[in-house]
Design a protein around this motif. Structure first.
Motif, PDB file in Angstrom:
ATOM      1  N   GLY A 100      45.757  49.443  35.406  1.00  0.00           N
ATOM      2  CA  GLY A 100      44.808  50.522  35.126  1.00  0.00           C
ATOM      3  C   GLY A 100      43.449  49.991  34.692  1.00  0.00           C
ATOM      4  N   ARG A 101      43.480  49.051  33.766  1.00  0.00           N
ATOM      5  CA  ARG A 101      42.219  48.444  33.310  1.00  0.00           C
ATOM      6  C   ARG A 101      41.517  47.703  34.429  1.00  0.00           C
ATOM      7  N   MET A 102      42.301  46.980  35.226  1.00  0.00           N
ATOM      8  CA  MET A 102      41.704  46.234  36.325  1.00  0.00           C
ATOM      9  C   MET A 102      41.069  47.187  37.343  1.00  0.00           C
ATOM     10  N   ARG A 103      41.765  48.274  37.642  1.00  0.00           N
ATOM     11  CA  ARG A 103      41.211  49.277  38.572  1.00  0.00           C
ATOM     12  C   ARG A 103      39.877  49.816  38.053  1.00  0.00           C
ATOM     13  N   ARG A 104      39.859  50.147  36.769  1.00  0.00           N
ATOM     14  CA  ARG A 104      38.648  50.687  36.160  1.00  0.00           C
ATOM     15  C   ARG A 104      37.523  49.655  36.139  1.00  0.00           C
ATOM     16  N   ASP A 105      37.847  48.453  35.680  1.00  0.00           N
ATOM     17  CA  ASP A 105      36.819  47.430  35.497  1.00  0.00           C
ATOM     18  C   ASP A 105      36.243  46.894  36.807  1.00  0.00           C
ATOM     19  N   PHE A 106      37.035  46.936  37.884  1.00  0.00           N
ATOM     20  CA  PHE A 106      36.577  46.348  39.136  1.00  0.00           C
ATOM     21  C   PHE A 106      36.499  47.352  40.288  1.00  0.00           C
ATOM     22  N   GLY A 107      36.587  48.645  39.958  1.00  0.00           N
ATOM     23  CA  GLY A 107      36.384  49.692  40.958  1.00  0.00           C
ATOM     24  C   GLY A 107      37.419  49.714  42.067  1.00  0.00           C
ATOM     25  N   ILE A 108      38.650  49.372  41.752  1.00  0.00           N
ATOM     26  CA  ILE A 108      39.698  49.303  42.770  1.00  0.00           C
ATOM     27  C   ILE A 108      40.230  50.702  43.062  1.00  0.00           C
ATOM     28  N   PRO A 109      40.193  51.115  44.338  1.00  0.00           N
ATOM     29  CA  PRO A 109      40.674  52.455  44.682  1.00  0.00           C
ATOM     30  C   PRO A 109      42.194  52.567  44.548  1.00  0.00           C
ATOM     31  N   SER A 110      42.679  53.787  44.367  1.00  0.00           N
ATOM     32  CA  SER A 110      44.111  54.021  44.189  1.00  0.00           C
ATOM     33  C   SER A 110      44.908  53.726  45.460  1.00  0.00           C
ATOM     34  N   THR A 111      44.255  53.644  46.594  1.00  0.00           N
ATOM     35  CA  THR A 111      44.940  53.375  47.862  1.00  0.00           C
ATOM     36  C   THR A 111      45.292  51.906  48.045  1.00  0.00           C
ATOM     37  N   LEU A 112      44.730  51.048  47.210  1.00  0.00           N
ATOM     38  CA  LEU A 112      45.014  49.621  47.302  1.00  0.00           C
ATOM     39  C   LEU A 112      45.666  49.125  46.020  1.00  0.00           C
ATOM     40  N   GLU A 113      46.487  48.097  46.168  1.00  0.00           N
ATOM     41  CA  GLU A 113      47.176  47.518  45.019  1.00  0.00           C
ATOM     42  C   GLU A 113      46.632  46.118  44.728  1.00  0.00           C
ATOM     43  N   PRO A 114      46.273  45.861  43.466  1.00  0.00           N
ATOM     44  CA  PRO A 114      45.918  44.477  43.130  1.00  0.00           C
ATOM     45  C   PRO A 114      47.209  43.641  43.179  1.00  0.00           C
ATOM     46  N   SER A 115      47.314  42.781  44.175  1.00  0.00           N
ATOM     47  CA  SER A 115      48.548  42.013  44.377  1.00  0.00           C
ATOM     48  C   SER A 115      48.575  40.711  43.590  1.00  0.00           C
ATOM     49  N   VAL A 116      47.418  40.038  43.520  1.00  0.00           N
ATOM     50  CA  VAL A 116      47.374  38.736  42.875  1.00  0.00           C
ATOM     51  C   VAL A 116      45.923  38.408  42.540  1.00  0.00           C
ATOM     52  N   VAL A 117      45.746  37.609  41.513  1.00  0.00           N
ATOM     53  CA  VAL A 117      44.431  37.076  41.170  1.00  0.00           C
ATOM     54  C   VAL A 117      44.508  35.566  41.330  1.00  0.00           C
ATOM     55  N   ILE A 118      43.499  35.005  42.005  1.00  0.00           N
ATOM     56  CA  ILE A 118      43.420  33.566  42.197  1.00  0.00           C
ATOM     57  C   ILE A 118      42.162  33.068  41.499  1.00  0.00           C
ATOM     58  N   GLY A 119      42.325  32.176  40.544  1.00  0.00           N
ATOM     59  CA  GLY A 119      41.193  31.561  39.867  1.00  0.00           C
ATOM     60  C   GLY A 119      40.883  30.221  40.509  1.00  0.00           C
ATOM     61  N   PHE A 120      39.584  29.925  40.681  1.00  0.00           N
ATOM     62  CA  PHE A 120      39.147  28.694  41.348  1.00  0.00           C
ATOM     63  C   PHE A 120      38.140  27.936  40.490  1.00  0.00           C
ATOM     64  N   GLY A 121      38.122  26.642  40.652  1.00  0.00           N
ATOM     65  CA  GLY A 121      37.129  25.806  39.995  1.00  0.00           C
ATOM     66  C   GLY A 121      37.513  24.348  40.131  1.00  0.00           C
TER      67      GLY A 121
END
Length: 173
Positions: A119-140
């Motif tokens: 919920g927070r991620m959707r709000r903070d990053f504008g993710i629509p309800s039709t898509l699911e945040p599946s994974v986060v990949i950090g790089f550096g």
């Protein structure tokens, strides 16, 4: 870097050098690798949110339940998929692996996590309800030199010949 070498040497990293920036062209190649990944029925349903502003990276870490380490990443990608498709998680895995290998080709390390407050991620990053945040990949770039080898079971412990349970022997290939 040879693809097989990349596979054998790439390790997940969760601590990055905060002073060394990943060049723009490398970020673009990482995103291109995700875009060019195969998808089920070629529907290309995945979407990628590039997070690179330090304040946004901090927000991403705050939204996490298992990936607070992403706060040291130079950039991150939130990989979104369409949960209505039965193969969406497989496609997420394919995309993230291609992006990680593309990054490693330039000595850019990465790590993944799936624990976050959706919920927070959707709000903070504008993710629509039709898509699911599946994974986060950090790089550096890794904070310390990566050395050693992967701790993996032998091929004989995980592979079988012709039928599950049949002993795998390289001499029989």
């Amino acid at each position: 870097m040879d693809t097989f070498e990349a596979i054998t040497t790439k390790l997940d990293v969760r601590l990055f050098d905060t002073k060394k920036q990943v060049p723009k062209d490398v970020k673009l190649k990482v995103l291109e690798a995700g875009r060019l990944t195969a998808s089920g029925m070629n529907v290309q349903h995945w979407r990628f949110v590039l997070v690179q502003d330090p304040k946004s990276i901090k927000k991403l870490a705050d939204d996490s339940t298992t990936g607070q380490w992403v706060a040291t990443a130079n950039f991150a990608i939130i990989l979104l998929t369409d949960p209505k498709l039965p193969f969406h998680q497989l496609d997420a895995g394919r995309g993230l692996q291609d992006m990680q290998l593309a990054a490693w080709n330039f000595s850019v390390a990465s790590g993944i996590y799936t624990g976050f407050d959706s919920g927070r991620m959707r709000r903070d990053f504008g993710i629509p309800s039709t898509l699911e945040p599946s994974v986060v990949i950090g790089f550096g770039f890794p904070a310390k030199k990566i050395k050693g080898r992967k701790n993996r079971k032998s091929l004989e412990e995980v592979a079988y010949l012709e039928k599950y349970g049949n002993k795998f022997e390289t001499a029989k290939i």
